[in-house]
Design a protein around this motif. Structure first.
Motif, short mmCIF file in Angstrom:
data_model
loop_
_atom_site.label_atom_id
_atom_site.label_comp_id
_atom_site.label_asym_id
_atom_site.label_seq_id
_atom_site.Cartn_x
_atom_site.Cartn_y
_atom_site.Cartn_z
N UNK A 111 -7.00 4.80 22.01
CA UNK A 111 -7.65 6.29 21.77
C UNK A 111 -6.63 7.33 21.61
N UNK A 112 -5.54 7.37 22.43
CA UNK A 112 -4.42 8.28 22.63
C UNK A 112 -3.67 8.19 21.08
N UNK A 113 -3.59 6.81 20.54
CA UNK A 113 -2.77 6.89 19.20
C UNK A 113 -3.65 7.54 18.17
N UNK A 114 -5.19 7.07 18.22
CA UNK A 114 -6.05 7.61 17.21
C UNK A 114 -6.00 9.18 17.21
N UNK A 115 -5.77 9.70 18.39
CA UNK A 115 -5.73 11.13 18.50
C UNK A 115 -4.58 11.80 17.89
N UNK A 116 -3.17 11.00 18.19
CA UNK A 116 -2.14 11.40 17.27
C UNK A 116 -2.30 11.35 15.88
N UNK A 117 -3.05 10.39 15.39
CA UNK A 117 -3.20 10.19 14.01
C UNK A 117 -4.13 11.35 13.53
N UNK A 118 -5.18 11.55 14.46
CA UNK A 118 -6.01 12.65 13.89
C UNK A 118 -5.49 14.12 13.68
N UNK A 119 -4.34 14.29 14.39
CA UNK A 119 -3.51 15.53 14.35
C UNK A 119 -2.39 15.31 13.15
N UNK A 156 0.70 -1.34 -0.23
CA UNK A 156 -0.12 -0.10 0.10
C UNK A 156 0.93 1.24 0.09
N UNK A 157 0.57 2.08 -0.91
CA UNK A 157 1.22 3.46 -1.04
C UNK A 157 0.22 4.41 -0.37
N UNK A 158 0.39 4.83 0.84
CA UNK A 158 -0.78 5.81 1.48
C UNK A 158 -0.29 7.31 1.63
N UNK A 159 -1.14 8.07 0.93
CA UNK A 159 -0.74 9.38 0.67
C UNK A 159 -1.34 10.36 1.75
N UNK A 160 -0.54 11.40 2.19
CA UNK A 160 -0.77 12.13 3.27
C UNK A 160 -0.72 13.72 2.78
N UNK A 161 -1.50 14.44 3.28
CA UNK A 161 -1.37 16.07 3.09
C UNK A 161 -0.67 16.46 4.29
N UNK A 162 -0.69 15.86 5.50
CA UNK A 162 -0.06 16.46 6.50
C UNK A 162 1.05 15.32 7.23
N UNK A 163 2.12 15.42 6.94
CA UNK A 163 3.07 14.35 7.32
C UNK A 163 4.50 14.80 7.64
N UNK A 164 4.86 14.69 9.04
CA UNK A 164 6.01 15.45 9.35
C UNK A 164 7.21 14.48 9.15
N UNK A 165 8.53 14.92 9.32
CA UNK A 165 9.81 14.38 9.52
C UNK A 165 9.59 13.56 10.62
N UNK A 220 5.49 9.39 9.88
CA UNK A 220 6.17 10.42 9.30
C UNK A 220 6.57 9.93 7.90
N UNK A 221 7.28 10.84 7.18
CA UNK A 221 7.71 10.91 5.88
C UNK A 221 8.12 9.78 5.50
N UNK A 222 7.87 8.99 4.38
CA UNK A 222 8.38 7.53 4.22
C UNK A 222 8.55 6.62 5.03
N UNK A 223 7.72 6.65 6.18
CA UNK A 223 7.78 5.38 7.19
C UNK A 223 7.25 4.34 6.54
N UNK A 224 7.81 3.16 6.74
CA UNK A 224 7.52 1.77 6.27
C UNK A 224 6.63 1.06 7.35
N UNK A 225 5.83 0.61 7.22
CA UNK A 225 5.10 -0.28 8.33
C UNK A 225 5.06 -1.96 7.70
#
Length: 255
Positions: free
Chosen positions: A79-87, A54-63, A92-97
């Protein structure tokens, strides 16, 4: 024995705050472009561990070094992880999962630029991102990059036109005609045709069999028309007939 890639997908990351886009049209286009890129790679692509990428494309993505320290804590609640995701502060940029059978690469995408482009340029921009993301995955996991380069070049050479003969020609009993099933994957829909040719291979009839709209699912996978593409054809007197794999008649083209 290892695994081969059987599916490639691409789509926009979730919306953040007040920022919204036309997710439906974007995701249909991204899915269609990923399917085209996957199709034109040709031979099977060995990944050792993954059946899907999967190549996932984000508008907001930090280093990576810009993310808050809590991003890397292992004791946070879902819930805390989802909140981080919402923000927009989870990936991060080019992170591989590595998700066991699925691998994901997160890419920062300029949506403002995308929506200022024309139809072809938009699709080309997504293609470039998918290719860049796949090269990153190949570098990360040690995959062969050559098939990816070949796939990208074929997409460009074909001007991003995605068409294929799903069921090869079958001749009528008198050898005067042949019939085939042809698919045209447009930006937002897949059109399937029966094409009849004369003995000199000239097209003499084209009949629309089916239209699959990607907006029904916000996706556009060619595998969604497997009933047609895995079907069988035969000539019954002067009729060219398409059957499903289970023998159900799908279409009949009369000469």
């Amino acid at each position: 024995m290892g695994k081969y890639l059987v599916e490639l997908d691409s789509f926009a990351g979730q919306k953040h705050g007040e920022w919204q886009i036309d997710f439906a049209s974007f995701n249909v286009t991204a899915c269609r472009t990923a399917a085209m890129y996957f199709f034109y790679k040709g031979r099977q692509y060995y990944t050792e561990h993954f059946g899907k990428a999967v190549v996932k494309l984000h508008k907001f993505l930090k280093e990576k070094n810009e993310l808050p320290p809590e991003r890397f804590r292992t004791d946070l609640t879902p819930l805390e992880l989802r909140e981080l995701g919402r923000k927009g502060e989870y990936y991060h940029v080019n992170e591989v999962e590595d998700k066991i059978d699925v691998c994901v690469v997160h890419r920062k995408f300029d949506f403002d630029k995308y929506f200022s482009l024309n139809d072809f340029e938009q699709q080309k921009m997504i293609l470039d991102e998918i290719h860049a993301g796949m090269l990153l995955l190949a570098e990360h996991f040690g995959w062969d990059k050559k098939p990816l380069e070949i796939s990208y070049q074929k997409c460009v050479e074909k001007n991003l036109i995605f068409q294929w003969t799903a069921i090869s020609p079958k001749f009528s009993r008198n050898k005067q005609f042949s019939g085939e099933i042809f698919c045209d994957c447009l930006r937002y829909e897949i059109q399937t045709f029966a094409i009849i040719r004369d003995k000199n291979n000239n097209e003499i009839k084209r009949q629309l069999i089916d239209i699959l709209s990607g907006f029904n699912y916000e996706r556009l996978f060619p595998s969604d028309i497997l009933e047609i593409t895995k079907g069988k054809t035969k000539w019954e007197n002067n009729d060219f007939v398409l059957f499903s794999k289970k023998g159900k008649e799908i279409a009949r083209i009369k000469m």
